[in-house]
Design a protein around this motif. Structure first.
Motif, PDB file in Angstrom:
ATOM      1  N   GLN A 235       0.834  -1.214   0.000  1.00  0.00           N
ATOM      2  CA  GLN A 235       0.000   0.000   0.000  1.00  0.00           C
ATOM      3  C   GLN A 235       0.864   1.258   0.000  1.00  0.00           C
ATOM      4  O   GLN A 235       0.543   2.244  -0.674  1.00  0.00           O
ATOM      5  CB  GLN A 235      -0.931  -0.020   1.214  1.00  0.00           C
ATOM      6  N   LYS A 236       1.969   1.242   0.735  1.00  0.00           N
ATOM      7  CA  LYS A 236       2.903   2.375   0.737  1.00  0.00           C
ATOM      8  C   LYS A 236       3.500   2.582  -0.653  1.00  0.00           C
ATOM      9  O   LYS A 236       3.639   3.715  -1.130  1.00  0.00           O
ATOM     10  CB  LYS A 236       4.022   2.130   1.740  1.00  0.00           C
ATOM     11  N   MET A 237       3.834   1.485  -1.307  1.00  0.00           N
ATOM     12  CA  MET A 237       4.431   1.564  -2.641  1.00  0.00           C
ATOM     13  C   MET A 237       3.431   2.127  -3.654  1.00  0.00           C
ATOM     14  O   MET A 237       3.782   2.941  -4.512  1.00  0.00           O
ATOM     15  CB  MET A 237       4.919   0.184  -3.065  1.00  0.00           C
ATOM     16  N   LEU A 238       2.172   1.699  -3.543  1.00  0.00           N
ATOM     17  CA  LEU A 238       1.139   2.201  -4.454  1.00  0.00           C
ATOM     18  C   LEU A 238       0.919   3.691  -4.259  1.00  0.00           C
ATOM     19  O   LEU A 238       0.806   4.452  -5.234  1.00  0.00           O
ATOM     20  CB  LEU A 238      -0.171   1.444  -4.219  1.00  0.00           C
ATOM     21  N   GLU A 247       0.326  -4.391  -9.988  1.00  0.00           N
ATOM     22  CA  GLU A 247       0.898  -4.719 -11.288  1.00  0.00           C
ATOM     23  C   GLU A 247       1.356  -3.471 -12.042  1.00  0.00           C
ATOM     24  O   GLU A 247       2.166  -3.568 -12.983  1.00  0.00           O
ATOM     25  CB  GLU A 247      -0.111  -5.476 -12.148  1.00  0.00           C
ATOM     26  N   ALA A 248       0.850  -2.289 -11.637  1.00  0.00           N
ATOM     27  CA  ALA A 248       1.223  -1.047 -12.307  1.00  0.00           C
ATOM     28  C   ALA A 248       2.549  -0.474 -11.797  1.00  0.00           C
ATOM     29  O   ALA A 248       3.093   0.461 -12.388  1.00  0.00           O
ATOM     30  CB  ALA A 248       0.119  -0.001 -12.129  1.00  0.00           C
ATOM     31  N   LEU A 249       3.060  -1.031 -10.719  1.00  0.00           N
ATOM     32  CA  LEU A 249       4.355  -0.579 -10.191  1.00  0.00           C
ATOM     33  C   LEU A 249       5.482  -1.008 -11.129  1.00  0.00           C
ATOM     34  O   LEU A 249       5.339  -1.971 -11.886  1.00  0.00           O
ATOM     35  CB  LEU A 249       4.586  -1.183  -8.806  1.00  0.00           C
ATOM     36  N   PRO A 250       6.616  -0.327 -11.069  1.00  0.00           N
ATOM     37  CA  PRO A 250       7.775  -0.777 -11.855  1.00  0.00           C
ATOM     38  C   PRO A 250       8.124  -2.224 -11.507  1.00  0.00           C
ATOM     39  O   PRO A 250       8.039  -2.628 -10.346  1.00  0.00           O
ATOM     40  CB  PRO A 250       8.888   0.186 -11.424  1.00  0.00           C
TER      41      PRO A 250
END
Length: 359
Positions: A235-238, A247-250
C-alpha cells in the motif's frame, strides 16, 4: 527368496490426483526402502485458477474423473495388472473431506473387488518419508522440516511412526504466507511459485519485513503478521507511485517486494531448523513438502548446514508436491516396519484434521 509386495497408492487430499505403484519386501523389519515402479499425477491448478483458490466440490468431482484412468496408466507403465496388486493404500487425512472420501472410496472398492487388504496413510507422513525415494535417502534419526501447504512443522523422527512434534505454525503456514502474499501482489493462484520466480530478480534487502517468532525461544512458527506487513508495504508503494494496482508498479519494485517476502520466510525456516538440530543433538535434516522445492530455501539451508557439518536431504523435485508415490512409499515402509497391518475390512472413514504426532 524374499517375497515382494506390490503396493498401489492413491493420493486425493486436495487439488492433485496421484497414483503410484511401489514394490517392497514382505518381511517385517526389512531394511530395504520400497522401490518406485511407476507413478502418475494430475494437477487441478488450471481449473481452480479462475476462483483464486481450491473449490472443494470441484476438487472432489475431478478426483472422481481422474483416479481410475491414472491407475490404469500406472499399471501399464509398470507392466502390471490389477490382479498383481497386493495392498491398496490411500490418503486418509488430513485434507479436504470430500476429496479424501474419493480416494478412500476408490481404494476400498478396489480392495474389496480384488480381495486385497487396504491401508489408510497419513498425508504428512507421506511427505516426511518421501526423501527415501531420492538418490540420497536419509537414515534415522533426523529432524524433519515439513513445509506443505497449510502445514509448517518441525519433527524429531526416530523411525517409521516414531514422531515427536518440536514446533508448528500457530496461524498461517509458510506455504500460505507465500500464496497469500502473492495474491496481494496480484499473482495468479497458486502464487507461491510465481512469487519465488519473481524474487530471483529482486533485492531481498529492499524492504525490512518482520521475521515472526524468530527469537521466540521456541520452535513454533507464525506467518500471519508477515502477510499483513506485505500488505502495508504494498500500500505504501502504491501511494508513493500514485498507482491503483500492484501490477502497475515498476517491475523492479515488484521483484524487490517478492524477494524481501521470500527472504523473511526462509530466514525463519532456516533459523528454526538449525535450532531444532542443536536442541536435539542430531546432525541430519530432512526437508519435505511443496515449499521444500523453493530454490532459495534449499540454498540457505545448504549453506547453514555446511557450516555445522549437517546432512540435508530433500525429495526429488517432482515428488515435492502431493503425489501417489509418497503414499505408496509410506504404506510400504509401515508394513515393513511392522508399525501397521493392512486390513481386509472395507468400511472406511477419513480424517480431515489428523495431527502427525498422534500416529
Amino acid at each position: 527368496m524374499v517375497q515382494k509386495l506390490l503396493v498401489l497408492g492413491i493420493e486425493s487430499s486436495c487439488d492433485e490426483t496421484g497414483v503410484a505403484l511401489v514394490e517392497c519386501e514382505a518381511a517385517t523389519g526389512s531394511p530395504e526402502v520400497p522401490r518406485l515402479l511407476a507413478h502418475a499425477l494430475y494437477s487441478q491448478i488450471e481449473m481452480h485458477q479462475a476462483f483464486g483458490g481450491v473449490v472443494p466440490e470441484l476438487a472432489s468431482r475431478d478426483h472422481i474423473r481422474r483416479v481410475l484412468p491414472l491407475t490404469q496408466e500406472v499399471l501399464t507403465a509398470a507392466a502390471c495388472t490389477l490382479q498383481d496388486i497386493d495392498v491398496v493404500a490411500y490418503t486418509r487425512g488430513p485434507g479436504l473431506a470430500g476429496a479424501l472420501l474419493v480416494g478412500a472410496g476408490v481404494a476400498c472398492a478396489l480392495g474389496a473387488a480384488l480381495a486385497r487388504p487396504v491401508l489408510g496413510v497419513h498425508h504428512l507422513e507421506g511427505h516426511l518419508l518421501s526423501p527415501f525415494l531420492s538418490a540420497d535417502p536419509p537414515q534415522f534419526p533426523f529432524v524433519a522440516l515439513l513445509v506443505s501447504g497449510g502445514h509448517t512443522q518441525l519433527m524429531r523422527v526416530d523411525g517409521v511412526g516414531r514422531y515427536a512434534l518440536l514446533g508448528e505454525s500457530i496461524d498461517d503456514a509458510a506455504g500460505e504466507a507465500f500464496d497469500k502474499s502473492a495474491k496481494l501482489m496480484g499473482l495468479a493462484y497458486p502464487g507461491g511459485p510465481l512469487l519465488a520466480r519473481m524474487a530471483e530478480a529482486g533485492n531481498p534487502k529492499a524492504y525490512a519485513l518482520p521475521r515472526p517468532l524468530l527469537h521466540s525461544g521456541n520452535l513454533d512458527f507464525s506467518f500471519a503478521g508477515l502477510k499483513t506487513a506485505v500488505l502495508v508495504q504494498s500500500q505504501k508503494m502504491l501511494a508513493a507511485d500514485g498507482v491503483a494496482h500492484f501490477e502497475a508498479l515498476p517491475r523492479s519494485q515488484q521483484c524487490d517486494l517478492a524477494a524481501s517476502t521470500q527472504a523473511a520466510i526462509v530466514d525463519v525456516l532456516v533459523k528454526k531448523s538449525m535450532t531444532a538440530l542443536k536442541e536435539t543433538g542430531l546432525n541430519r535434516l530432512v526437508v519435505a513438502g511443496g515449499v521444500g522445492a523453493n530454490r532459495h530455501l534449499r540454498s540457505e539451508l545448504n549453506a547453514a548446514s555446511a557450516k555445522r557439518n549437517i546432512r540435508v536431504h530433500y525429495p526429488e523435485l517432482h515428488l515435492c508436491t502431493d503425489n501417489g508415490a509418497m503414499i505408496a512409499l509410506a504404506a510400504g515402509m509401515r508394513l515393513q516396519s511392522g508399525q501397521q497391518q493392512a486390513s481386509m475390512a472395507y468400511a472406511f472413514d477419513v480424517k480431515p484434521r489428523w495431527p502427525l504426532d498422534t500416529l
